[in-house]
Write an enzyme that holds these catalytic residues in place. Structure first.
Site, PDB file in Angstrom:
ATOM      1  N   LYS A   3       0.844  -1.216   0.000  1.00  0.00           N
ATOM      2  CA  LYS A   3       0.000   0.000   0.000  1.00  0.00           C
ATOM      3  C   LYS A   3       0.871   1.254   0.000  1.00  0.00           C
ATOM      4  CE  LYS A   3      -3.818  -2.422   2.233  1.00  0.00           C
ATOM      5  NZ  LYS A   3      -3.135  -3.676   2.557  1.00  0.00           N
TER       6      LYS A   3
HETATM    7  O1  LIG Z   1      -8.894  -3.623   1.573  1.00  0.00           O
HETATM    8  C1  LIG Z   1      -8.001  -4.366   1.977  1.00  0.00           C
HETATM    9  C2  LIG Z   1      -6.724  -4.342   1.457  1.00  0.00           C
HETATM   10  C3  LIG Z   1      -5.801  -5.222   1.911  1.00  0.00           C
HETATM   11  N1  LIG Z   1      -6.108  -6.101   2.884  1.00  0.00           N
HETATM   12  C4  LIG Z   1      -5.053  -7.045   3.315  1.00  0.00           C
HETATM   13  O2  LIG Z   1      -5.473  -8.378   2.990  1.00  0.00           O
HETATM   14  C5  LIG Z   1      -5.150  -9.263   4.045  1.00  0.00           C
HETATM   15  C6  LIG Z   1      -6.413  -9.799   4.665  1.00  0.00           C
HETATM   16  O3  LIG Z   1      -6.082 -10.729   5.663  1.00  0.00           O
HETATM   17  P1  LIG Z   1      -7.162 -11.783   6.232  1.00  0.00           P
HETATM   18  O4  LIG Z   1      -6.405 -12.493   7.305  1.00  0.00           O
HETATM   19  O5  LIG Z   1      -7.572 -12.675   5.106  1.00  0.00           O
HETATM   20  O6  LIG Z   1      -8.300 -10.980   6.749  1.00  0.00           O
HETATM   21  C7  LIG Z   1      -4.284  -8.467   5.013  1.00  0.00           C
HETATM   22  O7  LIG Z   1      -2.948  -8.614   4.593  1.00  0.00           O
HETATM   23  C8  LIG Z   1      -4.745  -7.048   4.794  1.00  0.00           C
HETATM   24  O8  LIG Z   1      -3.739  -6.115   5.094  1.00  0.00           O
HETATM   25  C9  LIG Z   1      -7.361  -6.138   3.413  1.00  0.00           C
HETATM   26  O9  LIG Z   1      -7.699  -6.947   4.302  1.00  0.00           O
HETATM   27  N2  LIG Z   1      -8.279  -5.253   2.932  1.00  0.00           N
END
Ligand SMILES: O=c1ccn([C@@H]2O[C@H](COP(=O)(O)O)[C@@H](O)[C@H]2O)c(=O)[nH]1
Length: 274
Positions: free
Chosen positions: A93
């Site tokens: 990001k």
């Molecule tokens: O909008 C967003 C953008 C990035 N993320 C990232 O994805 C994963 C989600 O992790 P989970 O454990 O599957 O919930 C994490 O790395 C976030 O930083 C997001 O969730 N939402």
């Protein structure tokens, strides 16, 4: 030699293996007895889940939190992913004024430590995306611009038409490239939370040539069955990511992580009637 574009590589893997799953790898130190255990488990999960994954998405924060040792792990993980032919989306990001954005692009899309694709933050303005897009296009990479994030608080800033404005920029930045190359997908993709299933058709239509990255499956409550509208009619054009729901599916059991990845893959395919 011109590098094969990221979207093409990802789509080919997705179709060959029959999967729309993006494997998130976010290792949390408090889940392990030692750093070595974290490293061994994270690399084993990568190995075990690779057959079910179209791509892999390490989130920088979890590696940065481990200091230089963590950054070395990230580099080793990327090397392992490359040897498994897994396209790598670095979830950093990144975003800053143009000259600093150029340095980020150099670091993460062009340099020795580069991934194939990088998530980028458009908050500083459309012009600050240009260095990322140019680096991605020159190197067969991609950027995923945050359009509508998965968290409940996104509405504070992303409401009031801001996400729509960013989506227009994403569509515009990718347009020249698709006209030039004739390919369906550009190197300018978008992050759209899987937690907004009722909006997916709108985002798909607003960015017809963008590869969509949908985080939120599993731990954040999104369900594969609700996500078909994010895809193009032929079942390409999007990947759905899960991190905790795979890596920590059942304590630190690597087989359980593989089973969770397989199950997400199957649920996504069922949603697409594949
Ligand atoms: O909008 C967003 C953008 C990035 N993320 C990232 O994805 C994963 C989600 O992790 P989970 O454990 O599957 O919930 C994490 O790395 C976030 O930083 C997001 O969730 N939402």
């Amino acid at each position: 030699m011109t590098p094969t574009p990221f979207a093409q590589r990802l789509t080919e893997r997705s179709l060959t293996l029959g999967t729309r799953l993006c494997l998130g790898l976010d290792p949390r130190l408090d889940a392990y007895e030692s750093r070595d255990a974290l490293r061994q488990h994270t690399l084993a999960v990568l190995d075990g889940c690779a057959p079910y994954a179209a791509c892999v998405k390490p989130q920088f924060a979890f590696y940065e939190a481990l200091g230089l040792w963590g950054m070395q792990l990230l580099e080793d993980l990327c090397a392992a992913a490359r040897s498994l032919d897994l396209p790598i989306i670095l979830d950093g990001k990144r975003g800053d004024i143009g000259s600093t954005a150029a340095a980020y692009a150099q670091a993460w899309l062009m340099g020795d430590h580069a991934g194939d694709a990088l998530t980028v933050n458009p908050f500083l303005g459309a012009e600050t995306l240009t260095p990322f897009v140019e680096a991605a296009q020159a190197n067969g990479g991609a950027v995923f611009v945050l359009v509508k994030t998965s968290n409940p608080g996104q509405a504070d800033f992303q409401g009031e038409g801001v996400s729509e404005r960013v989506a227009q920029v994403v569509a515009r930045l990718g347009q020249d490239e698709v006209e030039r190359s004739g390919s369906e997908l550009s190197s300018v993709g978008a992050v759209v939370g899987a937690t907004h299933p009722q909006e997916l058709a709108q985002w798909r239509a607003a960015m017809p040539h963008a590869l969509l990255l949908l985080p939120g499956l599993g731990a954040q409550g999104a369900k594969a069955a609700d996500l078909a509208a994010a895809f193009l009619p032929d079942g390409t054009g999007a990947v759905v990511s899960a991190s905790r729901g795979i890596q920590y599916a059942h304590a630190l059991d690597v087989d359980a992580a593989g089973a969770a990845a397989k199950s997400f893959r199957d649920e996504l395919n069922a949603a697409l009637k594949l």
